[in-house]
Design an enzyme around this catalytic site. Structure first.
Site, PDB file in Angstrom:
ATOM      1  N   ARG A  18      47.727  35.859  43.868  1.00 34.19           N
ATOM      2  CA  ARG A  18      46.564  34.969  43.969  1.00 34.19           C
ATOM      3  C   ARG A  18      46.401  34.149  42.682  1.00 34.19           C
ATOM      4  O   ARG A  18      46.711  32.969  42.632  1.00 34.19           O
ATOM      5  CB  ARG A  18      45.300  35.796  44.281  1.00 34.19           C
ATOM      6  CG  ARG A  18      44.142  34.967  44.801  1.00 34.19           C
ATOM      7  CD  ARG A  18      43.349  34.281  43.728  1.00 34.19           C
ATOM      8  NE  ARG A  18      42.752  35.234  42.780  1.00 34.19           N
ATOM      9  CZ  ARG A  18      42.172  34.867  41.647  1.00 34.19           C
ATOM     10  NH1 ARG A  18      42.117  33.595  41.300  1.00 34.19           N
ATOM     11  NH2 ARG A  18      41.668  35.768  40.820  1.00 34.19           N
ATOM     12  N   ASP A  19      45.979  34.815  41.596  1.00 33.77           N
ATOM     13  CA  ASP A  19      45.747  34.075  40.349  1.00 33.77           C
ATOM     14  C   ASP A  19      47.046  33.450  39.856  1.00 33.77           C
ATOM     15  O   ASP A  19      47.068  32.319  39.345  1.00 33.77           O
ATOM     16  CB  ASP A  19      45.179  35.039  39.294  1.00 33.77           C
ATOM     17  CG  ASP A  19      44.260  34.364  38.308  1.00 33.77           C
ATOM     18  OD1 ASP A  19      44.429  33.164  38.060  1.00 33.77           O
ATOM     19  OD2 ASP A  19      43.372  35.044  37.753  1.00 33.77           O
ATOM     20  N   HIS A 210      39.178  41.647  33.909  1.00 34.15           N
ATOM     21  CA  HIS A 210      40.219  40.674  34.242  1.00 34.15           C
ATOM     22  C   HIS A 210      40.311  39.712  33.055  1.00 34.15           C
ATOM     23  O   HIS A 210      39.368  38.964  32.792  1.00 34.15           O
ATOM     24  CB  HIS A 210      39.759  39.981  35.529  1.00 34.15           C
ATOM     25  CG  HIS A 210      40.546  38.801  35.986  1.00 34.15           C
ATOM     26  ND1 HIS A 210      41.276  38.797  37.157  1.00 34.15           N
ATOM     27  CD2 HIS A 210      40.690  37.547  35.469  1.00 34.15           C
ATOM     28  CE1 HIS A 210      41.826  37.603  37.335  1.00 34.15           C
ATOM     29  NE2 HIS A 210      41.491  36.822  36.321  1.00 34.15           N
ATOM     30  N   HIS A 212      42.498  36.811  30.631  1.00 31.18           N
ATOM     31  CA  HIS A 212      43.576  35.829  30.470  1.00 31.18           C
ATOM     32  C   HIS A 212      43.979  35.810  28.999  1.00 31.18           C
ATOM     33  O   HIS A 212      43.157  36.065  28.115  1.00 31.18           O
ATOM     34  CB  HIS A 212      43.116  34.441  30.935  1.00 31.18           C
ATOM     35  CG  HIS A 212      43.101  34.331  32.430  1.00 31.18           C
ATOM     36  ND1 HIS A 212      44.075  33.679  33.136  1.00 31.18           N
ATOM     37  CD2 HIS A 212      42.239  34.846  33.355  1.00 31.18           C
ATOM     38  CE1 HIS A 212      43.813  33.770  34.434  1.00 31.18           C
ATOM     39  NE2 HIS A 212      42.704  34.474  34.596  1.00 31.18           N
ATOM     40  N   CYS A 243      43.128  29.268  36.381  1.00 31.31           N
ATOM     41  CA  CYS A 243      42.282  28.526  37.314  1.00 31.31           C
ATOM     42  C   CYS A 243      42.597  27.035  37.216  1.00 31.31           C
ATOM     43  O   CYS A 243      42.452  26.432  36.145  1.00 31.31           O
ATOM     44  CB  CYS A 243      40.808  28.766  36.969  1.00 31.31           C
ATOM     45  SG  CYS A 243      39.710  27.774  37.992  1.00 31.31           S
ATOM     46  N   ASN A 252      47.132  35.151  33.196  1.00 34.18           N
ATOM     47  CA  ASN A 252      46.461  36.450  33.037  1.00 34.18           C
ATOM     48  C   ASN A 252      47.211  37.282  32.006  1.00 34.18           C
ATOM     49  O   ASN A 252      48.365  37.003  31.677  1.00 34.18           O
ATOM     50  CB  ASN A 252      46.546  37.223  34.357  1.00 34.18           C
ATOM     51  CG  ASN A 252      45.715  36.606  35.439  1.00 34.18           C
ATOM     52  OD1 ASN A 252      46.104  35.606  36.019  1.00 34.18           O
ATOM     53  ND2 ASN A 252      44.574  37.177  35.710  1.00 34.18           N
TER      54      ASN A 252
END
Ligand code: COA
Ligand code: ZN
Length: 318
Positions: A18-19, A210, A212, A243, A252
């Site tokens: 996803r990310d 979470h 980055h 993002c 990440n």
């Protein structure tokens, strides 16, 4: 021992599908995504964020969300979740039989407007509709706080704003909280203090962090959260991600690097590092570019080099 509060076992959630893939220049074919999910399922990660049910115009790379969810082989020990921004996304995630949904709002109003095209009040109103849809389905809902430490447009977010988001999420009936440093702006001191305060105020609420690594502080922030007692972390294979609606966003924290770090500190993750590494080392071919992960390039600390007089001359000794 890192600190008295640090857990001896942590859970790893893999978010590369996803990310990671949302921010790639090229679309990764659906069958490759399914193959990656199926192999990740065998590595010992607790959870896989398989995709997101967002507008295909906003994130074209994940427009095949339903097909990916339908194609994966579900492993009994793994929870399969999907990111959702609104009721339409929740309907799609429920139809795709996600085990969990991640409902996302940025507490930085400006990032929420850029990313979700909604004010925070509009996001929360939408979440109310989502909770009605999910009620009775058995699907777990994680309340995700994006820009939890700082917003790229507004700067540092006060702890009171994080507390407000958590209280709002819990009042809606959400099951767990994820705090995201969306653009890698947090410092370990801030992370330890916010995580400590959140754990103290909501000791029974499962908390995931979470991070980055945009400014090289990602692993330091993992250690700071760990010292505050956090036992669940998200990471992306090879350290890709970010993002598309945050200026300068990068990947990440790298899952293999997090596992290597934690296991090296004597903290069990349940993850087979060698399986993760063999997967991440195949990824550059799939993506068409290198990835920022460290251990995939350097090898594990336990992998020593053959010593020969010839080799010794090549190792700089300062
Ligand atoms: N899944 C699929 N399509 C969706 C959708 C969803 N969850 N939500 C809205 N849409 C569609 C609508 O049906 C509409 O389609 P149409 O143009 O064919 O009629 C279109 O998207 C616009 O809908 P609208 O409700 O006006 O949304 P918007 O344009 O204001 O965008 C979001 C709002 C939240 C849907 C969009 O900004 C989004 O998906 N953001 C996610 C960004 C993201 O994933 N960022 C990274 C992760 S944090
Ligand atoms: Zn992220």
């Amino acid at each position: 021992m890192i600190s008295l509060d640090a857990p001896s076992r942590v859970y790893i959630n893999e978010v590369v599908l996803r990310d990671g893939l949302q921010n790639e220049a090229a679309f990764v074919p659906t069958d490759e995504k399914i193959r990656l999910a199926d192999r990740l399922s065998l590595t010992g990660v607790a959870k896989i964020e398989v995709t997101s049910f967002v507008s295909p115009k906003a994130i074209p790379n994940l427009r095949d969300a339903a097909e990916v969810m339908a194609g994966i082989a579900r492993h009994p020990g793994v929870s399969y979740c999907a990111l959702v921004p609104n009721a339409k996304g929740a309907e799609r995630a429920l139809a795709a039989k996600a085990d969990e949904i991640n409902l996302v709002m940025s507490i930085g109003e400006r990032h929420n407007l850029a990313n979700m095209r909604m004010t925070c009040a509009q996001s929360l109103a939408g979440f109310r509709a989502v909770m009605d849809l999910v009620a009775g389905s058995g699907v777990k809902v994680n309340g995700v706080i994006a820009t939890a430490f700082a917003c790229p447009f507004e700067g540092t977010q006060p702890l009171s704003r994080v507390m407000w988001a958590i209280e709002s999420y819990l009042a809606l009936g959400m099951d767990a909280i994820t705090m995201c440093d969306t653009t890698g702006m947090a410092f370990p001191s801030q992370v330890e203090s916010y995580c400590g305060a959140v754990r103290k105020a909501f000791p029974k609420v499962p908390l995931t962090l979470h991070f980055h690594d945009t400014r090289g502080q990602g692993l330091a922030n993992v250690m700071a959260a760990l010292a505050a007692g956090v036992g669940s972390f998200e990471g992306s294979l090879g350290g890709i991600g970010g993002c598309p609606y945050a200026p300068g966003a990068t990947g990440n924290v790298c899952t293999e690097d997090v596992v290597h770090l934690l296991e090296g500190c004597g903290i069990a993750t349940g993850v087979d590092l060698d399986s993760l590494l063999s997967l991440s080392r195949e990824m550059p071919k799939l993506l068409g570019h290198d990835m920022p992960g460290h251990v995939m390039h350097a090898g594990k600390s336990s992998e020593l080099h053959a010593f020969t007089p010839d080799a010794s001359q090549k190792i700089p000794c300062l």
